[in-house]
Write a protein that holds these residues in place. Structure first.
Motif, PDB file in Angstrom:
ATOM      1  N   SER A 117       0.824  -1.215   0.000  1.00  0.00           N
ATOM      2  CA  SER A 117       0.000   0.000   0.000  1.00  0.00           C
ATOM      3  C   SER A 117       0.853   1.258   0.000  1.00  0.00           C
ATOM      4  CB  SER A 117      -0.935   0.010   1.225  1.00  0.00           C
ATOM      5  OG  SER A 117      -1.954  -0.954   1.077  1.00  0.00           O
ATOM      6  N   PRO A 122      -1.054   5.961  -5.349  1.00  0.00           N
ATOM      7  CA  PRO A 122      -1.960   6.794  -4.541  1.00  0.00           C
ATOM      8  C   PRO A 122      -1.376   7.172  -3.189  1.00  0.00           C
ATOM      9  CG  PRO A 122      -3.176   5.023  -5.578  1.00  0.00           C
ATOM     10  CD  PRO A 122      -1.726   4.740  -5.812  1.00  0.00           C
ATOM     11  N   SER A 123      -0.759   6.206  -2.490  1.00  0.00           N
ATOM     12  CA  SER A 123      -0.186   6.494  -1.173  1.00  0.00           C
ATOM     13  C   SER A 123       0.979   7.465  -1.282  1.00  0.00           C
ATOM     14  CB  SER A 123       0.288   5.203  -0.497  1.00  0.00           C
ATOM     15  OG  SER A 123      -0.798   4.433  -0.066  1.00  0.00           O
ATOM     16  N   ILE A 204      -7.508   3.824   0.462  1.00  0.00           N
ATOM     17  CA  ILE A 204      -6.563   3.307  -0.529  1.00  0.00           C
ATOM     18  C   ILE A 204      -6.143   1.891  -0.174  1.00  0.00           C
ATOM     19  CG2 ILE A 204      -4.167   3.545  -1.308  1.00  0.00           C
ATOM     20  CD1 ILE A 204      -4.643   6.568  -1.408  1.00  0.00           C
ATOM     21  N   ASP A 208      -7.964   0.300  -2.885  1.00  0.00           N
ATOM     22  CA  ASP A 208      -6.989   0.590  -3.939  1.00  0.00           C
ATOM     23  C   ASP A 208      -7.536   1.594  -4.951  1.00  0.00           C
ATOM     24  OD1 ASP A 208      -4.488   0.381  -4.986  1.00  0.00           O
ATOM     25  OD2 ASP A 208      -4.871  -1.407  -6.166  1.00  0.00           O
ATOM     26  N   PRO A 211      -6.043   8.479  -5.815  1.00  0.00           N
ATOM     27  CA  PRO A 211      -5.917   9.450  -4.728  1.00  0.00           C
ATOM     28  C   PRO A 211      -7.010  10.512  -4.710  1.00  0.00           C
ATOM     29  CG  PRO A 211      -4.183   9.760  -6.360  1.00  0.00           C
ATOM     30  CD  PRO A 211      -4.847   8.457  -6.674  1.00  0.00           C
ATOM     31  N   ALA A 214     -10.047   9.074  -3.075  1.00  0.00           N
ATOM     32  CA  ALA A 214      -9.805   8.918  -1.642  1.00  0.00           C
ATOM     33  C   ALA A 214      -9.888  10.257  -0.923  1.00  0.00           C
ATOM     34  CB  ALA A 214      -8.439   8.274  -1.418  1.00  0.00           C
TER      35      ALA A 214
END
Length: 275
Positions: A117, A122-123, A204, A208, A211, A214
């Motif tokens: 993750s 995105p993270s 996320i 998943d 971004p 989220a």
């Protein structure tokens, strides 16, 4: 150009996140559930809580003993907690998710899920966004101070750094206008950072998603439950402060896992998905 998507992101692309309205009693439920998760997997909680505490304490020790950085040790440590907290908490989110699904979490499986993750686009995007907010705060702080002290950085004494000048104004209360504007500025940035990150990292990890989805979902959840959010912010700020006041920051070993697990349960209660 089409953006890169994982298999799970493509699978969840058709889902829409809905936000529930919750009551002021919900945070107590999150904390109770958090302690239950810790009792089921105490070693994982202590491992990640201890690791987080060691990093923060060593950073504080280095900064506070540095000749050039000691005067910014406190704000820098706070910034690191705000940025590192949501990122490192993904490991504990996975613990709570596995427990909720009837699975048995292990350090190996949780670490693997956390790396996956945290290594996703995105993270990384969210982490950079939080860092940019932190940098904005650090860059604009001396500029705001300069505006309210005759508009020039040259108003700082020859034997005083800009940060020392800011801290002096904050502690002696002489520059009232600066204190008011700077407090509002800091509070707004902190609130934005919290609203963005509150549920974006759990989402996320769970779905998943991209971004933007989220972030907007986290903002909608925080806005729809503003009263609960402000209460939760006060609670989080209070317990983290208490943790920092303990010797060697030892209180964070418990505080961080409790808040991480509780955040996951807040996410579960507040966010639903429909196809």
């Amino acid at each position: 150009m089409a953006s890169m998507q994982t298999v799970r992101m493509q699978k969840n692309a058709g889902k829409k996140a809905t936000v529930n309205s919750i009551g002021l009693g919900s945070p107590a439920t999150w904390i109770i559930k958090a302690f239950k998760d810790i009792m089921i997997c105490p070693k994982l909680a202590v491992f990640y809580g201890g690791l987080f505490t060691i990093v923060v304490y060593n950073l504080w020790t280095f900064l506070s003993q540095s000749a050039s950085l000691h005067d910014v040790a406190a704000p820098l440590v706070v910034l690191v907690i705000l940025i590192l907290g949501p990122i490192s908490a993904i490991s504990l989110y996975d613990v709570s998710r596995k427990i909720s699904n009837g699975e048995k979490p292990t350090i190996g499986s949780v670490l693997k899920a956390s790396i996956k993750s945290n290594g996703s686009c995105p993270s990384i995007f969210l982490s950079i966004l939080l860092m940019l907010i932190a940098v904005t705060w650090m860059v604009l702080t001396p500029l705001i101070y300069a505006v309210f002290t005759a508009g020039s950085l040259n108003t700082i004494g020859a034997d005083q750094t800009i940060i020392q000048g800011v801290l002096s104004s904050l502690t002696n209360g002489e520059n009232t206008a600066f204190l008011i504007v700077y407090s509002i500025f800091t509070a707004v940035l902190a609130l934005i950072a919290f609203m963005i990150s509150w549920f974006s990292f759990p989402m996320i990890h769970d779905q998943d998603v991209d971004p933007l989805t989220a972030i907007t979902t986290s903002l909608r959840a925080a806005s729809k439950n503003a009263l609960v959010m402000f209460f939760w912010i006060l609670l989080v700020g209070s317990v983290v402060t208490l943790g920092l006041l303990t010797p060697y920051f030892f209180g964070l070993v418990i505080v961080i896992p409790v808040l991480a697990h509780a955040t996951w349960h807040a996410y579960e209660e507040m966010i639903n998905y429909i196809d």
